[in-house]
Design a protein around this motif. Structure first.
Motif, PDB file in Angstrom:
ATOM      1  N   UNK A  27      -9.853   4.113  11.637  1.00 48.53           N
ATOM      2  CA  UNK A  27      -9.344   2.942  12.015  1.00 48.53           C
ATOM      3  C   UNK A  27      -9.405   1.760  10.976  1.00 48.53           C
ATOM      4  N   UNK A  28      -8.573   0.727  11.031  1.00 51.45           N
ATOM      5  CA  UNK A  28      -8.478  -0.482  10.292  1.00 51.45           C
ATOM      6  C   UNK A  28      -7.974  -0.149   8.850  1.00 51.45           C
ATOM      7  N   UNK A  29      -7.603   0.937   8.546  1.00 51.42           N
ATOM      8  CA  UNK A  29      -6.926   1.426   7.345  1.00 51.42           C
ATOM      9  C   UNK A  29      -5.787   2.205   7.541  1.00 51.42           C
ATOM     10  N   UNK A  30      -5.008   1.868   8.424  1.00 56.54           N
ATOM     11  CA  UNK A  30      -3.888   2.697   8.847  1.00 56.54           C
ATOM     12  C   UNK A  30      -2.921   2.976   7.751  1.00 56.54           C
ATOM     13  N   UNK A  31      -2.555   2.041   6.950  1.00 61.34           N
ATOM     14  CA  UNK A  31      -1.636   2.084   5.865  1.00 61.34           C
ATOM     15  C   UNK A  31      -2.186   3.220   4.829  1.00 61.34           C
ATOM     16  N   UNK A  32      -3.270   2.869   4.475  1.00 62.50           N
ATOM     17  CA  UNK A  32      -4.104   3.746   3.370  1.00 62.50           C
ATOM     18  C   UNK A  32      -4.181   5.211   4.127  1.00 62.50           C
ATOM     19  N   UNK A  33      -4.594   5.768   5.143  1.00 66.01           N
ATOM     20  CA  UNK A  33      -4.741   6.848   5.710  1.00 66.01           C
ATOM     21  C   UNK A  33      -3.258   7.352   5.687  1.00 66.01           C
ATOM     22  N   UNK A  34      -2.098   6.743   6.278  1.00 63.29           N
ATOM     23  CA  UNK A  34      -0.863   7.404   6.241  1.00 63.29           C
ATOM     24  C   UNK A  34      -0.499   7.717   4.690  1.00 63.29           C
ATOM     25  N   UNK A  35      -0.923   6.655   3.920  1.00 62.11           N
ATOM     26  CA  UNK A  35      -0.208   7.287   2.524  1.00 62.11           C
ATOM     27  C   UNK A  35      -0.884   8.494   1.872  1.00 62.11           C
ATOM     28  N   UNK A  36      -2.220   8.629   2.297  1.00 64.18           N
ATOM     29  CA  UNK A  36      -2.968   9.491   1.620  1.00 64.18           C
ATOM     30  C   UNK A  36      -2.529  11.061   2.325  1.00 64.18           C
ATOM     31  N   UNK A  37      -2.079  10.874   3.629  1.00 64.43           N
ATOM     32  CA  UNK A  37      -1.504  11.966   4.230  1.00 64.43           C
ATOM     33  C   UNK A  37      -0.275  12.466   3.660  1.00 64.43           C
ATOM     34  N   UNK A  38       0.535  11.418   3.283  1.00 61.84           N
ATOM     35  CA  UNK A  38       1.905  11.657   2.711  1.00 61.84           C
ATOM     36  C   UNK A  38       1.723  12.300   1.413  1.00 61.84           C
ATOM     37  N   UNK A  39       0.597  11.663   0.703  1.00 61.27           N
ATOM     38  CA  UNK A  39       0.545  12.519  -0.780  1.00 61.27           C
ATOM     39  C   UNK A  39       0.406  13.916  -0.472  1.00 61.27           C
ATOM     40  N   UNK A  40      -0.557  14.270   0.674  1.00 60.53           N
ATOM     41  CA  UNK A  40      -0.817  15.846   0.746  1.00 60.53           C
ATOM     42  C   UNK A  40       0.535  16.413   0.967  1.00 60.53           C
ATOM     43  N   UNK A  41       1.309  15.845   1.950  1.00 60.37           N
ATOM     44  CA  UNK A  41       2.556  16.493   2.128  1.00 60.37           C
ATOM     45  C   UNK A  41       3.516  16.654   0.723  1.00 60.37           C
ATOM     46  N   UNK A  42       3.479  15.703   0.116  1.00 60.52           N
ATOM     47  CA  UNK A  42       4.375  15.563  -1.342  1.00 60.52           C
ATOM     48  C   UNK A  42       3.836  16.727  -2.059  1.00 60.52           C
ATOM     49  N   UNK A  43       2.536  17.218  -2.002  1.00 64.16           N
ATOM     50  CA  UNK A  43       2.162  18.048  -2.919  1.00 64.16           C
ATOM     51  C   UNK A  43       2.824  19.420  -2.306  1.00 64.16           C
ATOM     52  N   UNK A  44       2.380  19.567  -1.241  1.00 68.25           N
ATOM     53  CA  UNK A  44       3.172  20.882  -0.497  1.00 68.25           C
ATOM     54  C   UNK A  44       4.320  21.186  -0.642  1.00 68.25           C
ATOM     55  N   UNK A  45       5.366  20.096  -0.437  1.00 65.73           N
ATOM     56  CA  UNK A  45       6.757  20.286  -0.500  1.00 65.73           C
ATOM     57  C   UNK A  45       7.093  20.550  -2.015  1.00 65.73           C
ATOM     58  N   UNK A  46       6.575  19.797  -2.797  1.00 65.02           N
ATOM     59  CA  UNK A  46       6.736  20.331  -4.386  1.00 65.02           C
ATOM     60  C   UNK A  46       6.406  21.642  -4.583  1.00 65.02           C
ATOM     61  N   UNK A  54       0.838  -1.334  -0.053  1.00 62.69           N
ATOM     62  CA  UNK A  54       0.131  -0.176   0.086  1.00 62.69           C
ATOM     63  C   UNK A  54       0.842   1.121  -0.072  1.00 62.69           C
ATOM     64  N   UNK A  55       1.853   1.334   0.963  1.00 60.37           N
ATOM     65  CA  UNK A  55       2.857   2.446   0.977  1.00 60.37           C
ATOM     66  C   UNK A  55       3.509   2.651  -0.407  1.00 60.37           C
ATOM     67  N   UNK A  56       3.806   1.643  -0.687  1.00 56.74           N
ATOM     68  CA  UNK A  56       4.892   1.350  -2.357  1.00 56.74           C
ATOM     69  C   UNK A  56       4.038   2.064  -3.367  1.00 56.74           C
ATOM     70  N   UNK A  57       2.719   1.709  -3.595  1.00 56.84           N
ATOM     71  CA  UNK A  57       1.840   1.977  -4.559  1.00 56.84           C
ATOM     72  C   UNK A  57       1.410   3.423  -4.209  1.00 56.84           C
ATOM     73  N   UNK A  58       0.832   3.930  -3.064  1.00 52.96           N
ATOM     74  CA  UNK A  58       0.217   5.090  -3.057  1.00 52.96           C
ATOM     75  C   UNK A  58       1.124   6.215  -2.664  1.00 52.96           C
ATOM     76  N   UNK A  59       2.399   5.904  -2.112  1.00 48.08           N
ATOM     77  CA  UNK A  59       3.262   6.997  -1.776  1.00 48.08           C
ATOM     78  C   UNK A  59       4.500   6.900  -3.155  1.00 48.08           C
TER      79      UNK A  59
END
Length: 327
Positions: A151-170, A111-116
């Motif tokens: 809850x029960x979707x920790x990898x997905x929630x983590x990955x989508x928060x990372x996408x938001x941070x990626x956009x801000x950094x870029x 999940x982290x590989x695909x979504x991040x």
């Protein structure tokens, strides 16, 4: 979105089904030229045929977004075919349901590989071209789980928060580098009526359902098209989702508890047991769902919206209490 070279050129990952498919069709109707990417060729072929019927020049590539070389090649092939890239939509994503301590490590990693990393590779593939052009828009499809984890979707929630941070950094890097014509946007949808819930990996033993409020994928597609023309930093799809985010800012603990209850009571069925499955984490969806636009959740849309409105009203009452206590 520059149109000085003719039709705008749009690249969409995860284009074979759900939000990606709806976005491809929306851009096709608008007159764009399309490069559509996904793992499953059958789904790509069917959406390409629909886009062609709408008059769009369309190319497809079977690509796993976790393959950085393949993503670089996708960008290069797009430029070779169409001469430029105006919009790049990072959309391909997978999900997994289950308690964090019971999930297989390989499922979390996938999940982290695909979504991040899939989004990182997309950004790295297209940025040099957009910088050379001086214009272009990157649109990263995140999720309402980015500001409001579940809850029960920790990898997905983590990955989508990372996408938001990626956009801000870029965005910051582009600003510092003097590339004002290149824009980066984040889209945060709530539950959408797509095959995602049936295709996701699931280790809970309970069927995953679309948690209200449920919106059609066409609504997200319209948002993405608008952003390609009038870029904004972040957009939450749907008024109820925006309300959830505001409630979360005012009363984060209350929102966390309410979201946990909502997931327990509406996201995971209590009377539909299912076998543990890795879903489409490691292979494309079956032919029956690889080209699906909707997931069949729209039949309960009115009920879903009523439930969502009721939840917002309940949260609003709780936040009103918090405000009074803080005075």
């Amino acid at each position: 979105m520059s149109e000085s070279f003719g039709k705008p050129v749009v690249v969409i990952t995860g284009a074979s089904s759900g939000i990606g498919r709806a976005t491809a069709l929306r851009f096709a109707k608008s007159g764009a030229a399309l490069m559509l990417a996904a793992r499953g060729q059958d789904g790509l072929d069917s959406v390409a045929a629909e886009c062609a019927e709408l008059g769009a020049e369309t190319e497809t590539r079977s690509v796993d977004v976790t393959d950085e070389d393949a993503m670089l090649e996708l960008a290069q092939q797009t430029v070779a075919r169409f001469g430029r890239i105006d919009v790049w939509v990072n959309n391909a994503a997978v999900g997994v349901f289950g308690p964090i301590d019971e999930l297989p490590t390989e499922a979390i990693r996938r999940v982290l590989d695909v979504n991040i990393l899939g989004y990182v590779y997309g950004v790295r593939a297209v940025l040099p071209q957009l910088k050379r052009q001086g214009t272009g828009v990157i649109i990263n499809v995140s999720s309402l789980t980015a500001p409001i984890p579940q809850p029960y979707t920790a990898p997905y929630s983590m990955s989508k928060a990372a996408v938001r941070s990626l956009s801000a950094s870029v965005r910051s890097e582009l600003r510092l580098g003097g590339h004002a014509g290149v824009r980066v946007c984040t889209v945060m949808p709530p539950a959408i009526d797509t095959p995602f819930f049936d295709n996701a990996a699931n280790y809970t033993g309970r069927r995953a359902r679309a948690m209200p409020p449920v919106y059609p994928p066409e609504k997200v597609a319209r948002t993405i098209l608008r952003l390609s023309r009038m870029p904004r930093r972040e957009v939450i799809v749907g008024a109820i989702g925006s309300s959830f985010v505001q409630q979360g800012k005012l009363a984060p603990g209350m929102m966390e508890r309410s979201m946990a209850a909502m997931v327990e009571n509406t996201h995971l069925s209590k009377n539909e047991p299912v076998a543990r499955t890795s879903g489409n984490l490691f292979a494309p969806s079956s032919a029956s769902t690889s080209g699906s636009l909707h997931g069949g959740w729209d039949g309960g849309r009115k009920t879903a919206v009523r439930v969502g409105v009721g939840t917002v009203a309940l949260l609003a009452g709780g936040v009103a209490v918090v405000r009074r206590l803080l005075r």
